[in-house]
Design a protein around this motif. Structure first.
Motif, PDB file in Angstrom:
ATOM      1  N   LEU A  51       0.821  -1.213   0.000  1.00 34.59           N
ATOM      2  CA  LEU A  51       0.000   0.000   0.000  1.00 34.59           C
ATOM      3  C   LEU A  51       0.855   1.264   0.000  1.00 34.59           C
ATOM      4  O   LEU A  51       0.525   2.243  -0.673  1.00 34.59           O
ATOM      5  N   VAL A 108       0.695   4.212  -2.766  1.00 36.88           N
ATOM      6  CA  VAL A 108       0.519   5.628  -2.425  1.00 36.88           C
ATOM      7  C   VAL A 108       1.648   6.460  -3.017  1.00 36.88           C
ATOM      8  O   VAL A 108       1.417   7.550  -3.563  1.00 36.88           O
ATOM      9  N   CYS A 109       2.870   5.966  -2.945  1.00 36.56           N
ATOM     10  CA  CYS A 109       4.011   6.703  -3.508  1.00 36.56           C
ATOM     11  C   CYS A 109       3.878   6.857  -5.024  1.00 36.56           C
ATOM     12  O   CYS A 109       4.189   7.922  -5.565  1.00 36.56           O
ATOM     13  N   LEU A 169       1.305   9.517  -5.698  1.00 38.85           N
ATOM     14  CA  LEU A 169       1.912  10.837  -5.474  1.00 38.85           C
ATOM     15  C   LEU A 169       2.826  11.234  -6.629  1.00 38.85           C
ATOM     16  O   LEU A 169       2.850  12.394  -7.039  1.00 38.85           O
ATOM     17  N   SER A 201       9.418   9.929  -4.851  1.00 41.56           N
ATOM     18  CA  SER A 201       8.334   8.994  -4.527  1.00 41.56           C
ATOM     19  C   SER A 201       8.377   7.733  -5.387  1.00 41.56           C
ATOM     20  O   SER A 201       8.043   6.647  -4.907  1.00 41.56           O
TER      21      SER A 201
END
Length: 105
Positions: A12, A16-17, A20, A85
């Motif tokens: 997860l 998310v990275c 982003l 990221s």
């Protein structure tokens, strides 16, 4: 049980990275459009850009030294998110893969 939680958390976090990393060029474009209209005209070119075309143009802008030359902390912050990221996402996924591999041994 805790390995499963760490594994899912790493997956997860990697997701998310990557989200982003995808959204950062749009955030930089928004800040440029509002706070630096002269520099935004260079990105915009001859007409309005939206969607994938904006994302592709912003990829070129983010790779150039012009972003750091502007000196806006909001733009620099989103530039750092864009830059690091993706690497953090790959790191999370590789560690998750290592956990999966180690559990099979």
């Amino acid at each position: 049980m805790s390995r499963v939680i760490v594994y899912v958390a790493l997956l997860l976090a990697g997701l998310v990275c990557l989200i982003l990393h995808y959204m950062a060029p749009f955030r930089v474009a928004g800040v440029l459009r509002r706070q630096h209209p002269r520099q935004w005209q260079i990105v915009e070119g001859d007409g309005g850009v939206r969607g994938l075309r904006l994302w592709m143009r912003m990829q070129h802008v983010l790779r150039s030294p012009a972003i750091q030359a502007i000196g806006d902390p909001a733009i620099t912050g989103w530039w750092r998110v864009w830059r690091y990221s993706q690497w953090l996402a790959w790191g999370c996924w590789l560690v998750a893969l290592g956990l999966q591999w180690a559990q099979r041994l």
